[in-house]
Design a protein around this motif. Structure first.
Motif, PDB file in Angstrom:
ATOM      1  N   THR A  82       8.049   4.064  11.174  1.00  0.00           N
ATOM      2  CA  THR A  82       7.515   3.493   9.932  1.00  0.00           C
ATOM      3  C   THR A  82       8.502   3.664   8.792  1.00  0.00           C
ATOM      4  OG1 THR A  82       5.205   3.836  10.579  1.00  0.00           O
ATOM      5  CG2 THR A  82       5.664   3.665   8.219  1.00  0.00           C
ATOM      6  N   LYS A  83       9.085   4.842   8.691  1.00  0.00           N
ATOM      7  CA  LYS A  83      10.046   5.109   7.615  1.00  0.00           C
ATOM      8  C   LYS A  83      11.355   4.363   7.846  1.00  0.00           C
ATOM      9  CE  LYS A  83       8.207   9.723   6.584  1.00  0.00           C
ATOM     10  NZ  LYS A  83       8.479  11.186   6.570  1.00  0.00           N
ATOM     11  N   LEU A  84      11.838   4.362   9.096  1.00  0.00           N
ATOM     12  CA  LEU A  84      13.120   3.737   9.401  1.00  0.00           C
ATOM     13  C   LEU A  84      13.071   2.224   9.194  1.00  0.00           C
ATOM     14  CD1 LEU A  84      16.003   4.162  10.533  1.00  0.00           C
ATOM     15  CD2 LEU A  84      15.056   3.769  12.817  1.00  0.00           C
ATOM     16  N   ASN A  85      11.959   1.624   9.617  1.00  0.00           N
ATOM     17  CA  ASN A  85      11.826   0.169   9.543  1.00  0.00           C
ATOM     18  C   ASN A  85      11.181  -0.314   8.247  1.00  0.00           C
ATOM     19  OD1 ASN A  85      12.864   0.003  12.173  1.00  0.00           O
ATOM     20  ND2 ASN A  85      10.824   0.242  13.082  1.00  0.00           N
ATOM     21  N   LEU A  86      10.833   0.634   7.372  1.00  0.00           N
ATOM     22  CA  LEU A  86      10.118   0.310   6.133  1.00  0.00           C
ATOM     23  C   LEU A  86       8.893  -0.563   6.432  1.00  0.00           C
ATOM     24  CD1 LEU A  86      13.114  -0.429   3.709  1.00  0.00           C
ATOM     25  CD2 LEU A  86      11.771   1.684   3.909  1.00  0.00           C
ATOM     26  N   ALA A  87       8.164  -0.157   7.476  1.00  0.00           N
ATOM     27  CA  ALA A  87       7.015  -0.937   7.948  1.00  0.00           C
ATOM     28  C   ALA A  87       5.941  -1.019   6.879  1.00  0.00           C
ATOM     29  CB  ALA A  87       6.443  -0.303   9.212  1.00  0.00           C
ATOM     30  N   LYS A  88       5.412  -2.213   6.676  1.00  0.00           N
ATOM     31  CA  LYS A  88       4.364  -2.447   5.695  1.00  0.00           C
ATOM     32  C   LYS A  88       3.003  -2.647   6.344  1.00  0.00           C
ATOM     33  CE  LYS A  88       7.594  -4.614   2.458  1.00  0.00           C
ATOM     34  NZ  LYS A  88       7.910  -5.844   1.695  1.00  0.00           N
ATOM     35  N   THR A  89       2.975  -2.775   7.642  1.00  0.00           N
ATOM     36  CA  THR A  89       1.714  -2.979   8.352  1.00  0.00           C
ATOM     37  C   THR A  89       1.846  -2.424   9.765  1.00  0.00           C
ATOM     38  OG1 THR A  89       0.031  -4.631   8.955  1.00  0.00           O
ATOM     39  CG2 THR A  89       2.352  -5.279   9.189  1.00  0.00           C
ATOM     40  N   THR A  90       0.776  -2.498  10.529  1.00  0.00           N
ATOM     41  CA  THR A  90       0.786  -2.073  11.922  1.00  0.00           C
ATOM     42  C   THR A  90       0.046  -3.115  12.746  1.00  0.00           C
ATOM     43  OG1 THR A  90       0.033  -0.398  13.518  1.00  0.00           O
ATOM     44  CG2 THR A  90      -1.281  -0.667  11.530  1.00  0.00           C
ATOM     45  N   ARG A  91       0.488  -3.279  13.983  1.00  0.00           N
ATOM     46  CA  ARG A  91      -0.203  -4.189  14.891  1.00  0.00           C
ATOM     47  C   ARG A  91      -1.413  -3.524  15.550  1.00  0.00           C
ATOM     48  NH1 ARG A  91       4.118  -6.176  19.086  1.00  0.00           N
ATOM     49  NH2 ARG A  91       4.796  -4.013  18.842  1.00  0.00           N
ATOM     50  N   TYR A  92      -1.622  -2.246  15.248  1.00  0.00           N
ATOM     51  CA  TYR A  92      -2.658  -1.473  15.938  1.00  0.00           C
ATOM     52  C   TYR A  92      -3.705  -0.956  14.969  1.00  0.00           C
ATOM     53  CZ  TYR A  92       1.175  -1.527  19.302  1.00  0.00           C
ATOM     54  OH  TYR A  92       2.190  -1.939  20.133  1.00  0.00           O
ATOM     55  N   GLY A  93      -4.038  -1.785  13.968  1.00  0.00           N
ATOM     56  CA  GLY A  93      -4.973  -1.354  12.945  1.00  0.00           C
ATOM     57  C   GLY A  93      -6.292  -2.084  12.951  1.00  0.00           C
ATOM     58  N   ILE A  94      -6.791  -2.438  11.784  1.00  0.00           N
ATOM     59  CA  ILE A  94      -8.092  -3.095  11.651  1.00  0.00           C
ATOM     60  C   ILE A  94      -8.101  -4.401  12.434  1.00  0.00           C
ATOM     61  CG2 ILE A  94      -9.654  -4.187  10.021  1.00  0.00           C
ATOM     62  CD1 ILE A  94      -8.636  -2.206   7.892  1.00  0.00           C
ATOM     63  N   ASN A  95      -7.065  -5.191  12.246  1.00  0.00           N
ATOM     64  CA  ASN A  95      -6.932  -6.446  12.987  1.00  0.00           C
ATOM     65  C   ASN A  95      -5.890  -6.290  14.068  1.00  0.00           C
ATOM     66  OD1 ASN A  95      -8.771  -8.006  11.289  1.00  0.00           O
ATOM     67  ND2 ASN A  95      -7.209  -7.794   9.702  1.00  0.00           N
ATOM     68  N   LYS A  96      -6.280  -6.510  15.300  1.00  0.00           N
ATOM     69  CA  LYS A  96      -5.372  -6.329  16.446  1.00  0.00           C
ATOM     70  C   LYS A  96      -4.567  -7.595  16.705  1.00  0.00           C
ATOM     71  CE  LYS A  96      -7.485  -2.377  17.111  1.00  0.00           C
ATOM     72  NZ  LYS A  96      -8.486  -2.516  16.028  1.00  0.00           N
ATOM     73  N   ILE A 137       3.245   2.774   0.586  1.00  0.00           N
ATOM     74  CA  ILE A 137       4.415   2.950  -0.284  1.00  0.00           C
ATOM     75  C   ILE A 137       5.468   1.898   0.034  1.00  0.00           C
ATOM     76  CG2 ILE A 137       6.350   4.494  -0.799  1.00  0.00           C
ATOM     77  CD1 ILE A 137       4.363   6.839  -0.433  1.00  0.00           C
ATOM     78  N   ASN A 138       5.680   1.633   1.321  1.00  0.00           N
ATOM     79  CA  ASN A 138       6.631   0.581   1.717  1.00  0.00           C
ATOM     80  C   ASN A 138       6.208  -0.787   1.185  1.00  0.00           C
ATOM     81  OD1 ASN A 138       8.082   2.504   3.125  1.00  0.00           O
ATOM     82  ND2 ASN A 138       7.261   1.943   5.124  1.00  0.00           N
ATOM     83  N   SER A 139       4.907  -0.950   0.945  1.00  0.00           N
ATOM     84  CA  SER A 139       4.376  -2.220   0.452  1.00  0.00           C
ATOM     85  C   SER A 139       4.370  -2.302  -1.073  1.00  0.00           C
ATOM     86  CB  SER A 139       2.949  -2.424   0.973  1.00  0.00           C
ATOM     87  OG  SER A 139       2.935  -2.441   2.384  1.00  0.00           O
ATOM     88  N   GLY A 140       4.849  -1.242  -1.723  1.00  0.00           N
ATOM     89  CA  GLY A 140       4.914  -1.253  -3.182  1.00  0.00           C
ATOM     90  C   GLY A 140       3.752  -0.564  -3.862  1.00  0.00           C
ATOM     91  N   ILE A 141       2.871   0.084  -3.069  1.00  0.00           N
ATOM     92  CA  ILE A 141       1.744   0.842  -3.635  1.00  0.00           C
ATOM     93  C   ILE A 141       2.179   2.299  -3.777  1.00  0.00           C
ATOM     94  CG2 ILE A 141      -0.694   1.416  -3.410  1.00  0.00           C
ATOM     95  CD1 ILE A 141      -0.073  -1.604  -3.603  1.00  0.00           C
ATOM     96  N   LYS A 142       2.316   2.765  -4.979  1.00  0.00           N
ATOM     97  CA  LYS A 142       2.828   4.116  -5.220  1.00  0.00           C
ATOM     98  C   LYS A 142       1.706   5.160  -5.195  1.00  0.00           C
ATOM     99  CE  LYS A 142       6.706   2.531  -8.069  1.00  0.00           C
ATOM    100  NZ  LYS A 142       7.383   2.633  -9.388  1.00  0.00           N
ATOM    101  N   GLY A 143       2.062   6.369  -4.786  1.00  0.00           N
ATOM    102  CA  GLY A 143       1.112   7.470  -4.817  1.00  0.00           C
ATOM    103  C   GLY A 143       1.058   8.116  -6.191  1.00  0.00           C
ATOM    104  N   LYS A 144      -0.124   8.544  -6.592  1.00  0.00           N
ATOM    105  CA  LYS A 144      -0.319   9.226  -7.878  1.00  0.00           C
ATOM    106  C   LYS A 144      -0.943  10.589  -7.619  1.00  0.00           C
ATOM    107  CE  LYS A 144      -2.793   8.758 -12.305  1.00  0.00           C
ATOM    108  NZ  LYS A 144      -3.675   7.885 -13.104  1.00  0.00           N
ATOM    109  N   GLN A 145      -0.337  11.624  -8.142  1.00  0.00           N
ATOM    110  CA  GLN A 145      -0.759  12.996  -7.886  1.00  0.00           C
ATOM    111  C   GLN A 145      -1.952  13.396  -8.752  1.00  0.00           C
ATOM    112  OE1 GLN A 145      -1.011  15.507  -5.723  1.00  0.00           O
ATOM    113  NE2 GLN A 145       1.216  15.781  -5.648  1.00  0.00           N
ATOM    114  N   ILE A 146      -3.076  13.776  -8.105  1.00  0.00           N
ATOM    115  CA  ILE A 146      -4.236  14.301  -8.843  1.00  0.00           C
ATOM    116  C   ILE A 146      -4.786  15.543  -8.128  1.00  0.00           C
ATOM    117  CG2 ILE A 146      -4.858  12.082  -9.874  1.00  0.00           C
ATOM    118  CD1 ILE A 146      -7.167  11.960  -7.767  1.00  0.00           C
ATOM    119  N   ARG A 147      -3.892  16.271  -7.452  1.00  0.00           N
ATOM    120  CA  ARG A 147      -4.351  17.386  -6.608  1.00  0.00           C
ATOM    121  C   ARG A 147      -4.999  18.518  -7.407  1.00  0.00           C
ATOM    122  NH1 ARG A 147       0.126  21.260  -4.792  1.00  0.00           N
ATOM    123  NH2 ARG A 147      -0.914  21.025  -2.798  1.00  0.00           N
TER     124      ARG A 147
END
Length: 268
Positions: free
Chosen positions: A254-268, A214-224
């Motif tokens: 993540t919310k406070l910094n509006l983080a768009k990525t993580t250093r601890y993910g697929i690519n370290k 969401i911080n990266s501009g990808i919005k959630g869509k409800q289909i529950r």
């Protein structure tokens, strides 16, 4: 392939078998299945091997058991996926026959989908047989109540009336979130935020991924109320307050910094 189905599991072969039966009767079959296995024993592998003839491509992505490392194995599964669109669920969630078709029909550019589930008690979870899944009886509210499910407004999730589902999705007060049991998105969008944060154990680790998207501009869509699975009961011996504290701190950052990525993910 139209999609890659990523199913997380850990030492629950009886439940995983029911889930794979559910995916074997989907209305759309042009997908691969990737089992993201957080260190299960050979019994789980035997179940997976028994289904290899039923899918175009069935992969078993495994690493040794070293505690709750769901985020790590999910990142490995993402790397192993060959489709541009990824659908995530858990090895204790049986998908309705239109599950994959619904995710594919509802997908949109710059959006991820947030699906729903109906949680079952243990007595009903045990009662569901292969034939019940093949006939889709286990998605009938009346059938589930006859097996021990308590009557509740929540059971309305299983009704297939098109207008009713549209109304419920349109007016639900629940915000769309990335749910480990039922969510989907474009592989590129998930890789762009670097996948799951591998510092996180159980407790909001799935939602944190969605918050970065969401911080990266990808919005959630409800289909529950459109994409439905039924959640089989199980113990959660891996839950503890310490992990929740760590996860909540990461999500807060993540919310406070509006983080768009993580250093601890697929690519370290």
């Amino acid at each position: 392939m139209l999609a890659s189905i990523i199913i997380s599991t850990y030492n629950a072969p009886e439940w995983l078998e029911k889930v794979l039966i559910g995916f074997s009767v989907q209305t759309i079959r042009d997908f691969e299945v990737i089992i993201a296995d957080d260190g299960s024993t050979a019994e789980t592998k035997a179940v997976i091997d028994s289904f290899k003839h039923q899918f175009h491509n069935l992969k078993h992505v495994w690493h040794p058991d070293d505690g709750f490392r769901k985020c790590e194995i999910l990142n490995l599964a993402i790397k192993a996926s060959e489709s541009a669109y990824l659908i995530f669920t858990d090895g204790d969630c049986i998908p309705r026959a239109d599950f994959v078709e619904t995710h594919l029909k509802k997908r949109e550019v710059n959006k991820f989908l947030s699906g729903g589930y109906l949680k079952l008690p243990m007595v009903v979870s045990k009662a569901i047989t292969k034939e019940d899944i093949l006939r889709q009886d286990c998605f009938s509210p009346e059938w589930l109540v006859s097996k021990g499910l308590v009557k509740s407004f929540k059971n309305i999730k299983l009704y297939t009336n098109t207008i009713l589902r549209w109304l419920l999705n349109s007016f639900t007060p629940t915000s769309p979130t990335w749910n480990g049991h039922n969510a989907s998105g474009w592989k590129k969008d998930i890789v762009d935020v670097n996948g799951f944060d591998e510092r996180m154990k159980y407790g909001g680790e799935d939602r944190e991924l969605g918050e970065r998207m969401i911080n990266s501009g990808i919005k959630g869509k409800q289909i529950r109320y459109h994409a439905i699975c039924i959640h089989l009961d199980h113990a959660r011996g891996y839950v503890n307050d310490r992990d929740w504290e760590i996860n909540n701190k990461i999500r807060k950052e993540t919310k406070l910094n509006l983080a768009k990525t993580t250093r601890y993910g697929i690519n370290k």
